[in-house]
Design a protein around this motif. Sequence first.
Motif, PDB file in Angstrom:
ATOM      1  N   GLU A  66      -4.741  16.755  16.926  1.00 25.62           N
ATOM      2  CA  GLU A  66      -3.616  16.225  16.154  1.00 25.62           C
ATOM      3  C   GLU A  66      -3.557  14.696  16.259  1.00 25.62           C
ATOM      4  O   GLU A  66      -3.312  14.010  15.264  1.00 25.62           O
ATOM      5  CB  GLU A  66      -2.306  16.847  16.634  1.00 25.62           C
ATOM      6  N   LEU A  69      -6.199  13.305  14.047  1.00 23.94           N
ATOM      7  CA  LEU A  69      -5.833  13.465  12.639  1.00 23.94           C
ATOM      8  C   LEU A  69      -4.800  12.421  12.220  1.00 23.94           C
ATOM      9  O   LEU A  69      -4.927  11.784  11.167  1.00 23.94           O
ATOM     10  CB  LEU A  69      -5.291  14.877  12.406  1.00 23.94           C
ATOM     11  N   VAL A  70      -3.794  12.223  13.037  1.00 21.54           N
ATOM     12  CA  VAL A  70      -2.767  11.220  12.740  1.00 21.54           C
ATOM     13  C   VAL A  70      -3.391   9.834  12.668  1.00 21.54           C
ATOM     14  O   VAL A  70      -3.085   9.051  11.760  1.00 21.54           O
ATOM     15  CB  VAL A  70      -1.632  11.278  13.788  1.00 21.54           C
ATOM     16  N   ALA A  72      -6.519   9.096  11.931  1.00 22.19           N
ATOM     17  CA  ALA A  72      -7.368   9.024  10.733  1.00 22.19           C
ATOM     18  C   ALA A  72      -6.508   8.782   9.498  1.00 22.19           C
ATOM     19  O   ALA A  72      -6.877   7.980   8.631  1.00 22.19           O
ATOM     20  CB  ALA A  72      -8.188  10.300  10.582  1.00 22.19           C
ATOM     21  N   LYS A  73      -5.371   9.449   9.408  1.00 20.71           N
ATOM     22  CA  LYS A  73      -4.471   9.254   8.272  1.00 20.71           C
ATOM     23  C   LYS A  73      -3.879   7.856   8.272  1.00 20.71           C
ATOM     24  O   LYS A  73      -3.701   7.252   7.221  1.00 20.71           O
ATOM     25  CB  LYS A  73      -3.356  10.297   8.289  1.00 20.71           C
ATOM     26  N   ARG A  74      -3.585   7.340   9.457  1.00 22.98           N
ATOM     27  CA  ARG A  74      -3.008   6.009   9.584  1.00 22.98           C
ATOM     28  C   ARG A  74      -3.990   4.935   9.118  1.00 22.98           C
ATOM     29  O   ARG A  74      -3.595   3.928   8.543  1.00 22.98           O
ATOM     30  CB  ARG A  74      -2.612   5.756  11.037  1.00 22.98           C
ATOM     31  N   ARG A  76      -6.236   5.129   6.791  1.00 21.65           N
ATOM     32  CA  ARG A  76      -6.629   5.209   5.369  1.00 21.65           C
ATOM     33  C   ARG A  76      -6.138   4.053   4.573  1.00 21.65           C
ATOM     34  O   ARG A  76      -5.193   3.441   4.683  1.00 21.65           O
ATOM     35  CB  ARG A  76      -6.108   6.502   4.742  1.00 21.65           C
TER      36      ARG A  76
END
Length: 76
Positions: A66, A69-70, A72-74, A76
């Motif tokens: 998690e 994932l957070v 990686a999203k941050r 972008r």
Amino acid sequence: SLAVMRNSRWLIRKRKLPRFFELMSEHFESQRQVSFYADRLCITAKRLSAAVKETSGHTALEWLNEAALVEAKRCR
């Protein structure tokens, strides 16, 4: 004995789990193996993951995934 086991679980939850989350925030980008964190906490990966799950409802690996994932999203 049962009292020793309960005391051991209490110590893991009170001392090792906060340190796990500290270590995770420092190293999750490069270290995603539960054994890395367990080694630093001087417990087995199985015991660490069980304690994390018992306390939070998620395993140590789920928390690591998690966090990645957070991040990686941050980014972008």
